[in-house]
Design an enzyme around this catalytic site. Structure first.
Site, mmCIF file in Angstrom:
data_model
loop_
_atom_site.group_PDB
_atom_site.id
_atom_site.type_symbol
_atom_site.label_atom_id
_atom_site.label_comp_id
_atom_site.label_asym_id
_atom_site.label_seq_id
_atom_site.Cartn_x
_atom_site.Cartn_y
_atom_site.Cartn_z
ATOM 1 N N GLY A 40 0.851 -1.183 0.204
ATOM 2 C CA GLY A 40 -0.056 0.057 -0.058
ATOM 3 C C GLY A 40 0.887 1.199 -0.128
ATOM 4 C CG HIS A 41 3.769 2.009 -2.547
ATOM 5 N ND1 HIS A 41 4.640 1.463 -3.576
ATOM 6 C CD2 HIS A 41 4.032 1.124 -1.473
ATOM 7 C CE1 HIS A 41 5.230 0.513 -3.115
ATOM 8 N NE2 HIS A 41 4.757 0.242 -1.719
ATOM 9 C CD GLN A 225 5.454 -6.117 -0.112
ATOM 10 O OE1 GLN A 225 6.058 -6.514 -1.126
ATOM 11 N NE2 GLN A 225 4.333 -6.136 -0.213
HETATM 12 P P1 IMP Z 1 1.924 -11.501 2.633
HETATM 13 O O1 IMP Z 1 2.709 -10.573 1.865
HETATM 14 O O2 IMP Z 1 0.354 -11.086 2.586
HETATM 15 O O3 IMP Z 1 2.134 -13.028 2.367
HETATM 16 O O4 IMP Z 1 2.124 -11.389 4.100
HETATM 17 C C1 IMP Z 1 3.542 -11.640 4.728
HETATM 18 C C2 IMP Z 1 3.800 -10.556 5.819
HETATM 19 O O5 IMP Z 1 4.423 -9.509 4.846
HETATM 20 C C3 IMP Z 1 3.031 -10.082 6.799
HETATM 21 O O6 IMP Z 1 3.763 -9.758 7.969
HETATM 22 C C4 IMP Z 1 2.373 -8.870 6.322
HETATM 23 O O7 IMP Z 1 1.681 -7.907 7.063
HETATM 24 C C5 IMP Z 1 3.701 -8.200 5.725
HETATM 25 N N1 IMP Z 1 3.494 -7.302 4.439
HETATM 26 C C6 IMP Z 1 3.145 -7.732 3.233
HETATM 27 N N2 IMP Z 1 3.171 -6.549 2.341
HETATM 28 C C7 IMP Z 1 3.352 -5.596 3.296
HETATM 29 C C8 IMP Z 1 3.438 -4.163 3.056
HETATM 30 O O8 IMP Z 1 3.459 -3.610 1.969
HETATM 31 N N3 IMP Z 1 3.869 -3.376 4.172
HETATM 32 C C9 IMP Z 1 4.154 -3.898 5.255
HETATM 33 N N4 IMP Z 1 4.083 -5.288 5.609
HETATM 34 C C10 IMP Z 1 3.608 -6.267 4.548
#
Ligand code: IMP
Length: 422
Positions: A40-41, A225
Site C-alpha cells: 500500500g503506497h 515491502q
Molecule cells: P503477505 O505478503 O500477504 O504474504 O504477508 C506476509 C507478511 O508481510 C505479513 O507480515 C504482512 O503484514 C507483511 N506485508 C506484506 N506486504 C506488506 C507491506 O506492503 N507493508 C508492510 N508489511 C507487509
C-alpha cells in the site's frame, strides 16, 4: 546513473510512496518489481490522499510510463478495480501508454486467496499475519510451474489448458482439506474478461525496459515491502514471498545488473505489521503514543502497526544487503516530544553481544539502546538541515554514524514539499 532503485529498509511502510512520487517528477519510467496488492503506497496529492496497491506510484505524473514488472503477482480483478478508482480521481490511465503490464507477471487467482487464508488458519498461534491476498500461494505456484501468466489471459486455449493443469493439482488436495474445488470454467470466464480489459497494456515489459535503459531513459524501480520481508534475506518465515531487496529489481524486471543507484527508505523509528521478531518493539504506552502520532495503521489492511525504536543493527544489515548508496529518513517530525533512543547491538540469551542481524534467534535478542536528547519543535515547516533543532540534527547524525550510510533526504511531513535535502 539513469537507473535508481528505491527499497524499504525494514518491514515495509517506510513511506516509499511519498519518496517515489517525489523522485518520479524527474523520471521516465516507474517500475514495480515485486510483491502484489499486499503493498500500500500512500501519496498525499494536492487533491488529497491516494493509496496505490499495484499501480506504480508514478501514475500521478502525466509524463511517466508505469510498468508492472514480471516479478509482481497480479490479481487481474483487483487491478481492474484499482484502475477504475484511480481514474475516478481524475488521473488518466491509458493502457499501453502510461501503464504497461508484463506478460510474464504471474496471476493471483481467487483460489490463491482462499489458500492463503486457509493456511493462516492452520498456523494458529504461529501465523505469519499475511494480508490474506493470495501472495504466497501465487508465488508458490510460480515455482511449482503450474502458475498462470498475464499473457495467458489473452490466449483462450492456453488459458483453459493452464487453468485445467493448475486445478488438476490443487483440487487433488483442496477437497480433502475442506477447501471448495476450483471451478475451471468460472475462473476462465473471469480471467478472460479481465484480460480483455487489460489487453492493451499486456506487453513484453522486459524488452521495453532494456531498450529504454539503452536509450538512456531515467528508470525508477519501486520496491514494495522492505528488505527484512525479503523471502531469502528477511526474518524468515515471517516474510513475504518475493525478493523485496535490490536483488529482486533485476529478476523482477528483466533489466541487466548495470549501474544502479540504490536509495533505502528508513523511518525515523521502526514499525512492523503482522507477526515476527521485532527486537526494539515498544509494547507499552509509549508504543501506543507513537502509533497515534505517526498514524501507524496499515494502508492495505488497516491493522495497527507495531512501533519501536530505530534499529541501527537492522538498518546496517539491510543497507549492506541492498547496496544502499544513501538513506531517506522519513517521519522525523513524528518524534517531536518523544524520548529518542537507538538500538546499537543485541544481547543474546547466552550472554553474547552482537552488532549483526542474526538469521536465527532474533526473537530472543534484547536490544542494547543508547539515549539521545529529544526535541520539542514542530519540524513540518523546516526546509534545511541547518534549520532543524540541534537535537534533531544530532539524532540524524547518530543514525549515519551507527549505520555508516549517509542520509541525504529527510521527510518532515506527508506532503510532497515537506522535504529537507542536504
Ligand atoms: P503477505 O505478503 O500477504 O504474504 O504477508 C506476509 C507478511 O508481510 C505479513 O507480515 C504482512 O503484514 C507483511 N506485508 C506484506 N506486504 C506488506 C507491506 O506492503 N507493508 C508492510 N508489511 C507487509
Amino acid at each position: 546513473m539513469a537507473t535508481t532503485c528505491v527499497v524499504g529498509i525494514l518491514w515495509g511502510d517506510e513511506g516509499k510512496g511519498k519518496v517515489i512520487d517525489y523522485l518520479a517528477a524527474d523520471t521516465d519510467f516507474v517500475v514495480r518489481f515485486g510483491g502484489g496488492h499486499n503493498a500500500g503506497h500512500t501519496l498525499v496529492l494536492p487533491s488529497g490522499k491516494l493509496v496505490l496497491h499495484l499501480i506504480p506510484s508514478g501514475i500521478v505524473h502525466p509524463h511517466t510510463v508505469n510498468v508492472v514488472g514480471n516479478g509482481v503477482v497480479v490479481d487481474p480483478v483487483h487491478l481492474c478495480s484499482e484502475i477504475d478508482k484511480v481514474r475516478q480521481r481524475g488521473i488518466d490511465i491509458v493502457l499501453g501508454k502510461n501503464l504497461l503490464l508484463s506478460e510474464r507477471a504471474h496471476v493471483i487467482l481467487e483460489a490463491h486467496r482462499r489458500q492463503d487464508q486457509w493456511a493462516e488458519g492452520l498456523r494458529g498461534s504461529g501465523k505469519i499475519g499475511t494480508t490474506g491476498r493470495g501472495i504466497g500461494p501465487a508465488y508458490a505456484d510460480r515455482c511449482a510451474r503450474i502458475g498462470l501468466r498475464l499473457g495467458d489471459l489473452l490466449r483462450p486455449e492456453r488459458l483453459r489448458a493452464a487453468m485445467q493443469g493448475l486445478a488438476l493439482q490443487k483440487n487433488a488436495w483442496f477437497a480433502p482439506s475442506g477447501l471448495a474445488p476450483i471451478d475451471v470454467e468460472a475462473a476462465v470466464r473471469e480471467l478472460a474478461a479481465a484480460g480483455d480489459r487489460l489487453r492493451a497494456g499486456i506487453v513484453d515489459a522486459g524488452a521495453v525496459l532494456r531498450a529504454a535503459q539503452k536509450a538512456g531513459k531515467r528508470i525508477l524501480l519501486e520496491g514494495a515491502q522492505g528488505c527484512l520481508l525479503d523471502v531469502e534475506h528477511g526474518t524468515y518465515p515471517f516474510v513475504t514471498s518475493s525478493h523485496a531487496s535490490t536483488g529482486g529489481a533485476f529478476s523482477g524486471t528483466g533489466l541487466p545488473p548495470h549501474g544502479m543507484r540504490v536509495v533505502g527508505i528508513a523511518k525515523a523509528y521502526a514499525t512492523r505489521v503482522g507477526e515476527g521478531p521485532f527486537p526494539t518493539e515498544l509494547k507499552d504506552e509509549l508504543g501506543d503514543k507513537l502509533r497515534i502520532a505517526g498514524n501507524e495503521f496499515g494502508s492495505t489492511t488497516g491493522r495497527p502497526r507495531r512501533c519501536g525504536w530505530f534499529d541501527t543493527v537492522a538498518v546496517r544489515y539491510s543497507a549492506a544487503l541492498a547496496g544502499v548508496d544513501e538513506l531517506v529518513l522519513t517521519n522525523l517530525d513524528v518524534l517531536r516530544g518523544f524520548p529518542l533512543r537507538l538500538c546499537t547491538g543485541y544481547l543474546l540469551p547466552d550472554g553474547t553481544r552482537t552488532a549483526d542481524l542474526p538469521a536465527f534467534d532474533l526473537d530472543v535478542a534484547r536490544p542494547e539502546l543508547i539515549d539521545l536528547p529529544g526535541f520539542s519543535e514542530d519540524l513540518r515547516a523546516v526546509r534545511s538541515f541547518d534549520a532543524l533543532p540541534a537535537n534533531a540534527q544530532a539524532y540524524v547524525q547518530a543514525i549515519e554514524q551507527h549505520t555508516g550510510v549517509p542520509i541525504r533526504t529527510i521527510s518532515v511531513g506527508p506532503e510532497r514539499h515537506q522535504v529537507i535535502l542536504r
